[in-house]
Design an enzyme around this catalytic site. Structure first.
Site: not given
Ligand code: NAD
Ligand code: TYD
Length: 377
Positions: A136-138, A162, A166
């Site tokens: 992630t970019d985080e 988180y 990561k």
């Molecule tokens: P999500 O929370 O929607 O899905 C995570 C999935 O992983 C779920 O289906 C969960 O059941 C499974 N999981 C959790 N623990 C597990 C384990 N121990 N073994 C097997 N499966 C397991 O997450 P997402 O938003 O789809 O993110 C997927 C990946 O992308 C993550 O690694 C996250 O860090 C990365 N990512 C997400 C975002 C975002 O904006 N959502 C951005 C950048 C990177």
């Molecule tokens: P989120 O979707 O939780 O992603 P991340 O924390 O990984 O960036 O949040 C996106 C942005 O929105 C973040 O700045 C936090 C803000 N946010 C709110 O203002 N209200 C909310 O209820 C949530 C879930 C997030």
């Protein structure tokens, strides 16, 4: 001999399932998908490909060494893509331990299984195999308004549990390349949005709360910036890195989507006002509530995908305007799915998470207890 098979983890989650669906629709890979089905994993996201003969779903944990070893031996995948993670910052603040368990220990175990598998290959297979870590970019921390966007050389400075978990996983992946010579790749992406996202993250939370007539919680002043990307663009970027990325390198994937949170919420309200107006004629903007800020809240993310675009020819297809519109329309049309995934556990979570933030000390008004997808007002 390696097969034209990918082992993809976290496939019942938001981005992993998008990857699985795209692999079945547009590629000829066989797919073994592994997911522990936590609160964030929903088999319904895989329904469109559950009967596809090229897809095998396995319910299990990436930290289960015996299971992963068996899957690798049986299916002989030519790559592992690790999406599995605990992914929600707010949950990591309330309970960091599962983040360390899945994101760090889980990645360690997966890497060790991959290393044993890789060590047993002949030289040609060793050269062809890839382990790809979805990061992630985080991990890069937070930016000031005038700072340039994150590049692959930006130093790590994770601020949330988180992001720290990561970052730890990324360091393991890097070390497994430097120490053991494993052919790894790492991708970093900004905030994803799109259909099928569990409604705890900002965009799906706001859409579903709006439709349920609930509060739309904005942390702090709402002037935090996130660099949004449509999830399929992210997945296409990952697959470009898998095919053409240089081993040991990291690649940023970004959608040129820098936007203030408040603007995102206003756009959602305005779009809903036009496609599903409230029956009382008021704007969904009246549901916005400013609530207490998230501790350690990163102010701005911005990610430069210049290296990925330049080297691999990848670029995003959707803008925030087009992608957000598609996403809002999908949630309006798929209230049933939203209802299904919001079980009692989800309601308890909303209550605990937002009680501390709302001035009245209660959870969100009209949260998931109400049917989503129905018109408010
Ligand atoms: P999500 O929370 O929607 O899905 C995570 C999935 O992983 C779920 O289906 C969960 O059941 C499974 N999981 C959790 N623990 C597990 C384990 N121990 N073994 C097997 N499966 C397991 O997450 P997402 O938003 O789809 O993110 C997927 C990946 O992308 C993550 O690694 C996250 O860090 C990365 N990512 C997400 C975002 C975002 O904006 N959502 C951005 C950048 C990177
Ligand atoms: P989120 O979707 O939780 O992603 P991340 O924390 O990984 O960036 O949040 C996106 C942005 O929105 C973040 O700045 C936090 C803000 N946010 C709110 O203002 N209200 C909310 O209820 C949530 C879930 C997030």
């Amino acid at each position: 001999m390696l097969k034209n098979t990918l082992l993809v983890t976290g496939t019942a989650g938001f981005i992993g399932s998008a990857c699985a669906r795209l692999l079945m629709d547009e590629y000829d890979f066989h797919l073994v998908s592994l997911d522990a089905l936590t609160y964030a994993g929903h088999l319904s996201t895989l329904l469109p490909i559950m009967d596809n003969p090229r897809h095998t779903f396995v319910h299990g944990d990436i930290a289960d060494t015996a299971l992963v070893t068996r899957l690798l031996d049986e299916h002989r995948p030519r790559a592992i893509l690790n999406f599995a993670a605990e992914s929600h910052v707010d949950r990591s603040i309330l309970g960091p331990e599962t983040f360390v368990q899945t994101n760090v220990v889980g990645t360690l175990r997966l890497l060790e299984c991959a290393r044993a598998y890789w060590n047993g290959m002949d030289e040609a297979d060793k050269a062809a195999f890839r382990y790809l870590q979805v990061s992630t970019d985080e991990v890069y921390g937070t930016l000031k308004p005038e700072d340039p966007a994150f590049t692959e050389d930006t130093p790590y400075a994770p601020n949330s549990p988180y992001a720290a978990s990561k970052a730890a996983a990324d360091h393991l992946v890097r070390a497994w390349h430097e120490t053991y010579g494993m052919p790894v790749l790492t991708t970093h992406c900004g905030n994803n949005y799109g259909p099928w996202q569990f409604p705890e993250k900002l965009i799906p939370l706001v859409i579903t709360q709006a439709l349920a007539g609930g509060d739309l919680p904005i942390y702090g002043d709402g002037m935090q910036v996130r660099d949004w990307i449509y999830m399929e663009d992210h997945v296409r970027g990952i697959l470009a890195v898998l095919e053409k990325g240089r081993v040991g390198e990291r690649y940023n994937i970004g959608g040129f989507g820098e936007t203030f949170n408040l603007n995102i919420v206003h756009t959602i309200c305005d779009t809903l006002d036009s496609i599903k107006p409230r029956s009382d004629g008021q704007s969904y903007r009246t549901q916005i509530r400013f609530v207490k800020d998230r501790p350690g809240h990163d102010r701005r993310y911005a990610i430069s995908p210049a290296k990925t675009s330049g080297e691999l020819g990848w670029s995003p297809r959707e803008s925030v305007a087009t992608g957000l519109r598609k996403t809002i329309e999908w949630y309006v049309a798929n209230g049933e799915w939203v209802k299904q995934v919001k079980d009692k556990g989800f309601r308890d979570w909303l209550e605990a998470q937002y009680a501390q933030r709302m001035a009245h000390g209660k959870g969100l008004a009209a949260s998931s207890a109400q049917a989503s997808g129905s018109s408010a007002g």
